[in-house]
Design a protein around this motif. Structure first.
Motif, short mmCIF file in Angstrom:
data_model
loop_
_atom_site.label_atom_id
_atom_site.label_comp_id
_atom_site.label_asym_id
_atom_site.label_seq_id
_atom_site.Cartn_x
_atom_site.Cartn_y
_atom_site.Cartn_z
N ALA A 112 -7.45 15.04 -0.53
CA ALA A 112 -7.95 13.69 -0.77
C ALA A 112 -6.99 12.64 -0.23
O ALA A 112 -7.02 11.50 -0.66
N GLY A 113 -6.14 13.04 0.71
CA GLY A 113 -5.21 12.09 1.30
C GLY A 113 -5.85 11.26 2.39
O GLY A 113 -7.06 11.36 2.64
N LEU A 114 -5.05 10.46 3.04
CA LEU A 114 -5.55 9.50 4.00
C LEU A 114 -5.38 10.02 5.42
O LEU A 114 -4.28 10.33 5.85
N PRO A 137 4.25 6.24 -3.26
CA PRO A 137 4.65 6.30 -4.68
C PRO A 137 3.69 5.60 -5.65
O PRO A 137 3.39 6.13 -6.71
N ALA A 138 3.19 4.43 -5.30
CA ALA A 138 2.29 3.71 -6.23
C ALA A 138 1.00 4.50 -6.44
O ALA A 138 0.52 4.64 -7.57
N GLY A 139 0.43 5.02 -5.35
CA GLY A 139 -0.79 5.82 -5.47
C GLY A 139 -0.54 7.14 -6.18
O GLY A 139 -1.36 7.59 -6.99
N THR A 140 0.61 7.76 -5.89
CA THR A 140 0.97 9.01 -6.56
C THR A 140 1.08 8.82 -8.06
O THR A 140 0.54 9.61 -8.83
N ARG A 151 0.48 6.99 6.21
CA ARG A 151 0.12 6.06 5.14
C ARG A 151 -0.16 6.85 3.87
O ARG A 151 -0.99 7.74 3.87
N GLY A 152 0.56 6.51 2.83
CA GLY A 152 0.32 7.13 1.54
C GLY A 152 -0.77 6.40 0.79
O GLY A 152 -1.09 5.25 1.11
N PRO A 153 -1.35 7.04 -0.20
CA PRO A 153 -2.44 6.39 -0.94
C PRO A 153 -1.94 5.24 -1.81
O PRO A 153 -0.87 5.31 -2.41
N ASP A 154 -2.72 4.19 -1.83
CA ASP A 154 -2.51 3.09 -2.77
C ASP A 154 -3.34 3.41 -4.02
O ASP A 154 -4.26 4.24 -3.96
N PRO A 155 -3.06 2.77 -5.15
CA PRO A 155 -3.88 3.04 -6.35
C PRO A 155 -5.38 2.88 -6.10
O PRO A 155 -6.18 3.65 -6.62
N PHE A 172 -9.23 5.86 7.39
CA PHE A 172 -8.34 4.74 7.55
C PHE A 172 -7.93 4.75 9.01
O PHE A 172 -7.07 5.56 9.39
N PRO A 173 -8.54 3.93 9.85
CA PRO A 173 -8.43 4.05 11.30
C PRO A 173 -7.02 4.29 11.83
O PRO A 173 -6.84 5.09 12.74
#
Length: 180
Positions: free
Chosen positions: A67-69, A150-153, A125-129, A96-97
């Motif tokens: 479910a990552g980007l 980190p915030a999304g994690t 790019r890591g996930p945002d909330p 996410f283009p």
């Protein structure tokens, strides 16, 4: 969508985190500066902390989803194809283009077994909330996270606790105090 499993959960494991595309370049031996050496073999592999763990779990018979980007580019497309080939579902149709996995060129010295890794995290790019789906986490028995985004994690972990899902964390390093 996967088949319903224990406790009515669709997935055994859902992962948010690092994917990588590695081009392995095998050489008879590392070149001296200002010289040329022939390549004996080139192979492309998908990997990364999250990707490798999901594939290993799927090979053991678990139902898994990533479910990552990922973006609209060759490296992201390669990653999707590699995961699907290993029976890891791509959980989100959202693209996410500009996002992409890590990219590495790994030079392997056949004479010594040593390696040198050249890598790029451009576009990573890591996930945002806001990228995290509570519904998806609620369909999983366990959540796999790493240090990317980190915030999304942290948000995903809070949702997993709320949904009663187990959390597996694979932190190569912790660069953000929110993950300590």
């Amino acid at each position: 969508m996967g088949v319903e499993t224990l406790q009515g959960r669709t997935y055994d494991l859902v992962g948010f985190g690092i994917m990588a595309v590695d081009d392995l370049v095998q050489l008879a031996k590392f070149p001296e500066p200002d010289t040329k050496v022939p390549i004996t073999l080139i192979e492309r592999h998908a990997g990364g902390q999250c990707g490798t763990a999901l594939v290993a779990a799927a090979r053991q018979g678990l139902s898994c989803a990533y479910a990552g980007l990922l973006g609209d580019n060759e490296l992201s497309d390669f990653t999707r194809t590699a995961l699907e080939r290993e029976h890891v579902e791509i959980a989100s149709g959202i693209r996410f283009p500009d996002a992409r996995p890590y990219y590495s060129i790994i030079l392997l010295d056949s004479s010594t077994g040593e390696r040198t890794i050249l890598y790029s995290g451009d576009g990573l790019r890591g996930p945002d909330p806001s990228d995290i789906s509570e519904e998806l986490i609620g369909k999983s028995r366990a959540l796999l996270v790493d240090q990317l985004g980190p915030a999304g994690t942290l948000h995903a972990c809070k949702l997993a606790r709320k949904c009663g899902s187990q959390i597996i964390a694979d932190f190569e390093r912790i660069d953000d105090d929110r993950l300590r």
